[in-house]
Design a protein around this motif. Structure first.
Motif, short mmCIF file in Angstrom:
data_model
loop_
_atom_site.label_atom_id
_atom_site.label_comp_id
_atom_site.label_asym_id
_atom_site.label_seq_id
_atom_site.Cartn_x
_atom_site.Cartn_y
_atom_site.Cartn_z
N ASP A 33 4.73 14.40 -28.68
CA ASP A 33 5.19 14.83 -27.36
C ASP A 33 5.96 16.14 -27.57
OD1 ASP A 33 6.48 15.27 -24.93
OD2 ASP A 33 6.97 13.15 -24.65
N GLU A 34 5.49 17.20 -26.94
CA GLU A 34 6.10 18.51 -27.14
C GLU A 34 7.55 18.59 -26.68
OE1 GLU A 34 4.48 20.76 -23.14
OE2 GLU A 34 3.25 20.84 -24.94
N GLN A 35 8.02 17.61 -25.93
CA GLN A 35 9.40 17.60 -25.46
C GLN A 35 10.37 16.94 -26.45
OE1 GLN A 35 9.50 15.94 -21.53
NE2 GLN A 35 7.88 17.27 -20.81
N THR A 36 9.82 16.38 -27.53
CA THR A 36 10.66 15.69 -28.51
C THR A 36 11.44 16.70 -29.35
OG1 THR A 36 9.02 13.92 -28.64
CG2 THR A 36 10.63 14.04 -30.42
N PRO A 37 12.74 16.51 -29.50
CA PRO A 37 13.52 17.41 -30.36
C PRO A 37 12.99 17.40 -31.80
CG PRO A 37 14.97 16.04 -29.02
CD PRO A 37 13.58 15.51 -28.85
N GLU A 72 5.02 20.13 -34.87
CA GLU A 72 4.32 19.40 -33.81
C GLU A 72 2.87 19.10 -34.20
OE1 GLU A 72 2.92 20.05 -29.21
OE2 GLU A 72 4.76 21.04 -29.85
#
Length: 117
Positions: A33-37, A72
């Motif tokens: 998930d590209e929003q994961t830190p 990523e």
């Protein structure tokens, strides 16, 4: 005439974006998930490759899925490898909320993301 062309183009686009089926099932891949830190993504990647049993050999330097050399991308490859390998045994595409399921094949160039029905 132009409106017929637009409808045909729209129909072809919809067809191209329709998820593929294999044996009656939708094909799914597990990706980061590209929003994961980044720190959480790194922990999930390390778990998948070390304790989880994912085969991460193809994301090593000079291998087919090393490039692009991003956290990523490497996490996506590892998550998908784990998910495909163990989903029949109940594994999920979760990785502590660092991953998501997609119907779009993330493979590119010489890097093939495995799909197992």
């Amino acid at each position: 005439m132009p409106s017929r062309f637009l409808w045909l183009l729209l129909a072809l686009l919809c067809l191209a974006l329709t998820p593929r089926r294999s044996g009656g099932q939708l094909e799914e891949w597990c990706i980061a998930d590209e929003q994961t830190p980044a720190d959480e993504l790194k922990m999930a990647l390390d778990w998948a490759c070390e304790k989880g049993g994912a085969d991460c050999s193809k994301i090593q330097e000079n291998q087919a899925c090393y490039l692009p050399n991003t956290l990523e991308h490497h996490a996506s490859y590892a998550f998908n490898n784990y998910y495909q390998k163990f989903k029949q045994e109940g594994a999920t595409c979760y990785f502590n909320a660092a991953a998501i399921v997609t119907a779009l094949d993330p493979s590119h160039n010489s890097c093939k993301f495995e799909y197992l029905p």
